[in-house]
Design a protein around this motif. Structure first.
Motif, PDB file in Angstrom:
ATOM      1  N   THR A   1      -4.385   0.186   5.481  1.00  0.00           N
ATOM      2  CA  THR A   1      -3.735  -0.977   6.096  1.00  0.00           C
ATOM      3  C   THR A   1      -4.523  -1.480   7.292  1.00  0.00           C
ATOM      4  O   THR A   1      -4.714  -2.697   7.464  1.00  0.00           O
ATOM      5  CB  THR A   1      -2.304  -0.624   6.522  1.00  0.00           C
ATOM      6  OG1 THR A   1      -1.579  -0.114   5.404  1.00  0.00           O
ATOM      7  CG2 THR A   1      -1.590  -1.844   7.069  1.00  0.00           C
TER       8      THR A   1
ATOM      9  N   GLN B   1      -0.633  11.328   2.904  1.00  0.00           N
ATOM     10  CA  GLN B   1      -0.241  10.004   2.423  1.00  0.00           C
ATOM     11  C   GLN B   1      -0.141   9.014   3.577  1.00  0.00           C
ATOM     12  O   GLN B   1      -0.599   7.867   3.468  1.00  0.00           O
ATOM     13  CB  GLN B   1       1.085  10.092   1.685  1.00  0.00           C
ATOM     14  CG  GLN B   1       1.006  10.833   0.358  1.00  0.00           C
ATOM     15  CD  GLN B   1       2.340  10.879  -0.359  1.00  0.00           C
ATOM     16  OE1 GLN B   1       3.391  10.561   0.224  1.00  0.00           O
ATOM     17  NE2 GLN B   1       2.327  11.279  -1.623  1.00  0.00           N
TER      18      GLN B   1
ATOM     19  N   ILE C   1       0.832  -1.202   0.000  1.00  0.00           N
ATOM     20  CA  ILE C   1       0.000   0.000   0.000  1.00  0.00           C
ATOM     21  C   ILE C   1       0.865   1.249   0.000  1.00  0.00           C
ATOM     22  O   ILE C   1       0.544   2.247  -0.674  1.00  0.00           O
ATOM     23  CB  ILE C   1      -0.947  -0.021   1.217  1.00  0.00           C
ATOM     24  CG1 ILE C   1      -1.933  -1.177   1.075  1.00  0.00           C
ATOM     25  CG2 ILE C   1      -1.694   1.297   1.354  1.00  0.00           C
ATOM     26  CD1 ILE C   1      -2.700  -1.476   2.331  1.00  0.00           C
ATOM     27  N   THR C   2       1.976   1.210   0.713  1.00  0.00           N
ATOM     28  CA  THR C   2       2.879   2.358   0.705  1.00  0.00           C
ATOM     29  C   THR C   2       3.447   2.601  -0.685  1.00  0.00           C
ATOM     30  O   THR C   2       3.557   3.743  -1.137  1.00  0.00           O
ATOM     31  CB  THR C   2       4.023   2.142   1.709  1.00  0.00           C
ATOM     32  OG1 THR C   2       3.474   1.892   3.013  1.00  0.00           O
ATOM     33  CG2 THR C   2       4.919   3.371   1.788  1.00  0.00           C
TER      34      THR C   2
ATOM     35  N   ALA D   1       5.020   7.309   6.011  1.00  0.00           N
ATOM     36  CA  ALA D   1       3.835   6.583   5.550  1.00  0.00           C
ATOM     37  C   ALA D   1       3.999   5.082   5.789  1.00  0.00           C
ATOM     38  O   ALA D   1       3.061   4.408   6.224  1.00  0.00           O
ATOM     39  CB  ALA D   1       3.579   6.870   4.073  1.00  0.00           C
TER      40      ALA D   1
ATOM     41  N   GLY E   1       1.723   2.484   8.229  1.00  0.00           N
ATOM     42  CA  GLY E   1       1.160   1.193   7.897  1.00  0.00           C
ATOM     43  C   GLY E   1       1.633   0.091   8.829  1.00  0.00           C
ATOM     44  O   GLY E   1       0.832  -0.739   9.289  1.00  0.00           O
TER      45      GLY E   1
ATOM     46  N   VAL F   1      -2.334   5.569   3.987  1.00  0.00           N
ATOM     47  CA  VAL F   1      -1.684   4.265   4.164  1.00  0.00           C
ATOM     48  C   VAL F   1      -2.128   3.611   5.464  1.00  0.00           C
ATOM     49  O   VAL F   1      -2.467   2.422   5.511  1.00  0.00           O
ATOM     50  CB  VAL F   1      -0.151   4.416   4.119  1.00  0.00           C
ATOM     51  CG1 VAL F   1       0.523   3.107   4.518  1.00  0.00           C
ATOM     52  CG2 VAL F   1       0.307   4.832   2.733  1.00  0.00           C
TER      53      VAL F   1
END
Length: 512
Positions: free
Chosen positions: A323, A315, A248-249, A260, A264, A319
């Motif tokens: 997550t 961001q 996802i990052t 970010a 997560g 994230v």
């Protein structure tokens, strides 16, 4: 924009009036609603004919009946009044009642299929556009058009034969011989080698890793009897969560944004810490509780991202929120797996959990997890059938749109300015490529609300398509009009949303 929306709604009202009149008249004159009763040899045939004439008001000309129906339908515009009247079907059941039951069945059937088809199709379209004329591109194109060309009833029958009957037989003795596991591993390794980029050496290395991992996984699952007593466990959730945090990052911000990534990973850590304390709460779960827990998980993830900060706090919040939601989903999935033995050994299931007909098992007793598992197992096959058929359009539209956008001047400018490939693809190209896709999605959703008629018939799901089909078969305009109104309103609303989405996706488009 308000003026534009009001004008579109007024236009939609006139379209609905004209289209509904045509559909009603065509349905009313399409056959003889008394034909099946006239063919009877029973003593009460005349009484049955008179009862149906009174029920459907057949002594009144069809155009007059339409305006009577319109008067009852107009009452549906008054919210919370409870005066909505769409007439009755040939069995005497109010159409509003039948429509409510059918709409629930159709939405449960097509929602997951539509969402997954869009997500998978768009993802495959992006990947194949970036790997144009590669083996992966040709392979995905071939498979997409193969599934698209299959008759839906034939695909559904194959899924029932091998996805339900065959898999249920396998669950009686879920032993996987080593040579079967190796064969599946070889296929998985070949797929991974084809999908991977790079030179031949890198492809072979990744293919070998895929072969070894899948083979070992199947052998372990066979030895531990995982298919009858499945579960993820805290270790698998941790490893999967870490992988999701990195993935996802990469998609949202790139790994250069360390804050970010830390957001997560922190969300994963919180999920692991809460794994055991939350089990007691999940034992008494309800749908509302699951929804509230999902909202709380997202808020916690967003809060973690805000606390980590960084040069782009937004961001990190995205994230962390995504997550946390996915890790929460893994925990819920693990809880479903814990309930699998209770469902599998239930007297109504009898060790054959994958259903082939209906939307639920009659008279099944159990807690939230058992009943929800029953709904899921009934939806698996029709959902897969709908995904396979509709996947090709999303894949090809996304691919062609991405290829067109990637050749634009502003994409070359972004690369010349030193933007990362992730930023070029996700920020610059994908957003503009979504414009034609939004149109396709709007049309498809309107069509799907009308019901997947063939799929519903094959799997005996009493949804909107079946209601529409039965109305046509009995020459009964009332249920046909009920389905038509739901479908037409949905199509018009989503087309309006698509028009508004154009202005959000492309700043050059203005809604006036």
């Amino acid at each position: 924009m308000v003026t534009y929306i009001v004008r579109r709604l007024i236009t939609a009202a006139f379209i609905l009036l004209g289209a509904s009149f045509v559909v009603y008249i065509l349905t009313a004159i399409s056959g003889d609603p008394l034909g099946e009763l006239r063919a009877l040899n029973t003593a009460n045939r005349d009484q049955l004919i008179e009862a149906r004439i009174d029920l459907l008001d057949l002594n009144t000309p069809a155009p007059i009946r339409y305006f009577k129906w319109l008067g009852g339908a107009a009452q549906c515009l008054v919210p919370f009044a409870g005066t909505c009247d769409l007439g009755r079907n040939v069995t005497g059941q109010p159409v509003t009642e039948a429509l409510g039951l059918a709409l629930v069945q159709t939405l449960s059937l097509v929602t997951a299929a539509t969402v997954l088809a869009i997500l998978i199709g768009v993802a495959l379209g992006i990947v194949t556009a970036l790997r144009q004329y590669s083996t992966l591109d040709y392979g995905v194109t071939f498979m997409a058009f193969l599934f698209f060309s299959l008759p839906i009833f034939w695909a559904a029958v194959l899924l029932k034969e091998y996805g339900a009957i065959g898999f249920n037989d396998f669950l009686r003795n879920p032993d996987i011989p080593w040579y079967t596991a190796a064969g599946i591993g070889i296929v998985a390794g070949l797929v991974l080698a084809v999908a991977a980029g790079g030179d031949l050496k890198r492809r072979l290395r990744l293919g070998a890793v895929g072969f070894g991992f899948i083979t070992a996984l199947l052998i372990v699952a066979s030895v531990t009897r995982w298919f009858t007593t499945p579960g993820l466990g805290i270790v698998v959730i941790l490893l999967a969560g870490v992988g999701l945090a990195f993935a996802i990052t990469v998609l949202v911000s790139g790994l250069q944004n360390k804050k970010a990534l830390y957001s997560g990973l922190t969300a994963v850590a919180i999920g692991i810490v809460m794994y055991f304390p939350i089990q007691g709460l999940l034992n008494v779960a309800t749908p509302l509780m699951i929804f509230i827990l999902a909202v709380v998980a997202v808020l916690v993830g967003v809060g973690v991202g805000w606390l980590w900060g960084g040069y782009d706090r937004g961001q990190g919040m995205r994230v962390g929120g995504i997550t946390a939601f996915l890790v929460g989903g893994l925990i819920v999935l693990d809880r479903f797996m814990q309930a699998w033995p209770s469902y599998f050994n239930n007297g109504k299931i009898r060790g054959r959990p994958i259903a082939t007909i209906g939307a639920s098992t009659p008279n099944l007793e159990g807690d939230y997890w058992v009943t929800t598992l029953d709904s899921f197992t009934h939806l698996i096959l029709p959902t897969i059938a709908l995904i396979l058929i509709s996947l090709a359009s999303y894949t090809r539209f996304t691919r062609s749109s991405m290829l067109e956008v990637m050749n634009m001047d502003y994409i070359r400018t972004a690369r010349a300015k030193g933007a990362t490939e992730r930023s070029v693809v996700m920020r610059h190209a994908f957003r503009n490529a979504l414009i034609p896709i939004a149109t396709v999605v709007a049309f498809d959703i309107g069509a799907l609300i009308g019901g997947a008629v063939i799929t519903e018939r094959v799997f005996s799901v009493q949804g909107m398509g079946t209601l529409f089909f039965d109305g046509l078969g009995h020459v009964d305009p009332n249920p046909v009009m009920g389905v038509f109104i739901c479908t037409a309103v949905t199509a018009l609303v989503f087309n309006l949303i698509a028009d508004l989405a154009y202005s959000a996706l492309d700043p050059r488009v203005r809604v006036k």
